[in-house]
Design a protein around this motif. Structure first.
Motif, PDB file in Angstrom:
ATOM      1  N   GLU A   1      29.517  38.398  -3.965  1.00 14.90           N
ATOM      2  CA  GLU A   1      30.752  39.132  -3.679  1.00 14.90           C
ATOM      3  C   GLU A   1      31.961  38.417  -4.264  1.00 14.90           C
ATOM      4  O   GLU A   1      32.907  39.052  -4.733  1.00 14.90           O
ATOM      5  CB  GLU A   1      30.911  39.309  -2.173  1.00 14.90           C
ATOM      6  N   GLU A   2      31.928  37.085  -4.232  1.00 14.57           N
ATOM      7  CA  GLU A   2      33.033  36.299  -4.775  1.00 14.57           C
ATOM      8  C   GLU A   2      32.931  36.170  -6.291  1.00 14.57           C
ATOM      9  O   GLU A   2      33.910  36.376  -7.018  1.00 14.57           O
ATOM     10  CB  GLU A   2      33.051  34.914  -4.137  1.00 14.57           C
ATOM     11  N   LEU A   3      31.737  35.847  -6.785  1.00 13.66           N
ATOM     12  CA  LEU A   3      31.555  35.617  -8.211  1.00 13.66           C
ATOM     13  C   LEU A   3      31.809  36.868  -9.037  1.00 13.66           C
ATOM     14  O   LEU A   3      32.254  36.781 -10.185  1.00 13.66           O
ATOM     15  CB  LEU A   3      30.137  35.103  -8.478  1.00 13.66           C
ATOM     16  N   PHE A   4      31.525  38.043  -8.469  1.00 15.33           N
ATOM     17  CA  PHE A   4      31.687  39.302  -9.195  1.00 15.33           C
ATOM     18  C   PHE A   4      32.754  40.191  -8.561  1.00 15.33           C
ATOM     19  O   PHE A   4      32.677  41.416  -8.619  1.00 15.33           O
ATOM     20  CB  PHE A   4      30.341  40.029  -9.275  1.00 15.33           C
ATOM     21  N   SER A   5      33.759  39.556  -7.989  1.00 19.66           N
ATOM     22  CA  SER A   5      34.841  40.297  -7.335  1.00 19.66           C
ATOM     23  C   SER A   5      35.690  41.074  -8.335  1.00 19.66           C
ATOM     24  O   SER A   5      36.463  41.951  -7.944  1.00 19.66           O
ATOM     25  CB  SER A   5      35.733  39.339  -6.540  1.00 19.66           C
ATOM     26  N   GLY A   6      35.564  40.795  -9.614  1.00 22.54           N
ATOM     27  CA  GLY A   6      36.344  41.503 -10.621  1.00 22.54           C
ATOM     28  C   GLY A   6      36.045  42.983 -10.689  1.00 22.54           C
ATOM     29  O   GLY A   6      36.878  43.779 -11.142  1.00 22.54           O
ATOM     30  N   TYR A   7      34.844  43.381 -10.241  1.00 25.49           N
ATOM     31  CA  TYR A   7      34.504  44.803 -10.235  1.00 25.49           C
ATOM     32  C   TYR A   7      35.356  45.597  -9.252  1.00 25.49           C
ATOM     33  O   TYR A   7      35.499  46.806  -9.379  1.00 25.49           O
ATOM     34  CB  TYR A   7      33.031  44.998  -9.868  1.00 25.49           C
TER      35      TYR A   7
ATOM     36  N   PHE B   1      38.534  39.942 -15.332  1.00 29.41           N
ATOM     37  CA  PHE B   1      37.468  40.270 -16.284  1.00 29.41           C
ATOM     38  C   PHE B   1      36.363  39.227 -16.288  1.00 29.41           C
ATOM     39  O   PHE B   1      35.200  39.550 -16.552  1.00 29.41           O
ATOM     40  CB  PHE B   1      38.054  40.453 -17.680  1.00 29.41           C
ATOM     41  N   ALA B   2      36.714  37.964 -16.009  1.00 32.03           N
ATOM     42  CA  ALA B   2      35.695  36.915 -15.981  1.00 32.03           C
ATOM     43  C   ALA B   2      34.725  37.121 -14.824  1.00 32.03           C
ATOM     44  O   ALA B   2      33.533  36.810 -14.949  1.00 32.03           O
ATOM     45  CB  ALA B   2      36.352  35.541 -15.873  1.00 32.03           C
ATOM     46  N   ARG B   3      35.213  37.659 -13.715  1.00 35.89           N
ATOM     47  CA  ARG B   3      34.358  37.812 -12.536  1.00 35.89           C
ATOM     48  C   ARG B   3      33.582  39.136 -12.585  1.00 35.89           C
ATOM     49  O   ARG B   3      33.565  39.911 -11.628  1.00 35.89           O
ATOM     50  CB  ARG B   3      35.192  37.680 -11.266  1.00 35.89           C
ATOM     51  N   ARG B   4      32.978  39.361 -13.729  1.00 36.92           N
ATOM     52  CA  ARG B   4      32.061  40.473 -13.947  1.00 36.92           C
ATOM     53  C   ARG B   4      30.948  39.961 -14.857  1.00 36.92           C
ATOM     54  O   ARG B   4      31.100  38.924 -15.507  1.00 36.92           O
ATOM     55  CB  ARG B   4      32.772  41.655 -14.622  1.00 36.92           C
TER      56      ARG B   4
END
Length: 209
Positions: free
Chosen positions: A58-64, A131-134
């Motif tokens: 949830e944190e690492l891919f919060s960019g979505y 964008f990095a967290r995707r």
């Protein structure tokens, strides 16, 4: 407990929202991967791992769940006539390769020539983070940052350079630690006038020194 199916924006083949699995389904998938790797997800050390992985994702891919256009929506028009280069360098980031889902990390450098307004400097760093967290490729991430800034500010030119080390090259496959990948993209005056590219790199190296 997250039992509700949600949607979130992402790059997809049909340009439609992606159906987000429940938390329970995500944790079950982690248990499957643990078994596939050859370990027992029911042993003490791994018992809580599926929950931890789901929370970490949830944190690492919060960019979505974030929109770069919102981060750049506040534009400052009163800049006392300033229309020269704005450069923000060494913006740290970490992302995940969409091919192997292993990390890559590095720094981004962003420059632009204002056309009637500027954004807060922290907002540029926020765009990088979104964008990095995707799941990403470095090439796509570079282009996405440029496109977001161009859409929000319509500046006279944008320069984005990203330097990163990819764990898919150091942890697996060719296994070459220390190899660095550089991507860059120019628009407007940076693309049309090579001397502006020289100025960008000169200022970048001067600030570093």
């Amino acid at each position: 407990m997250d039992a509700v199916v949600k949607t979130f924006p992402a790059r997809s083949a049909g340009n439609s929202p992606i159906e987000r699995p429940s938390r329970e389904e995500a944790e079950a998938a982690v248990r499957t991967l643990i078994r596939w790797a050859g370990d027992d997800p029911s042993r003490e050390g791994l018992l809580e791992t599926p929950k931890r992985v789901a929370k970490a994702y949830e944190e690492l891919f919060s960019g979505y769940r974030k929109d770069a256009s919102e981060a750049l929506s506040k534009i400052f028009r009163d800049v006392e006539g300033y229309d020269d280069l704005v450069l923000v360098k060494d913006i740290p980031f970490h992302s995940h390769c969409e091919h192997h889902m292993v990390p890559f990390a590095g720094v981004a450098h962003i420059a632009y020539y204002p056309e009637g307004g500027v954004v807060g400097l922290s907002k540029l760093a926020r765009v990088v983070d979104i964008f990095a967290r995707r799941l990403q490729t470095q090439e796509t991430m570079t282009a996405e940052i440029v496109q977001a800034i161009d859409a929000a500010l319509n500046p006279r030119g944008i320069a984005v350079l990203i330097e990163a080390e990819h764990m898919c090259m150091t942890m697996r496959g060719i296994q070459k630690p220390g190899a660095s990948t550089t991507t860059c993209q120019f628009t407007g005056v940076f693309r049309d006038d090579p001397s502006e590219q020289v100025r960008f790199f000169t200022m970048l190296n001067r600030v570093r020194g």
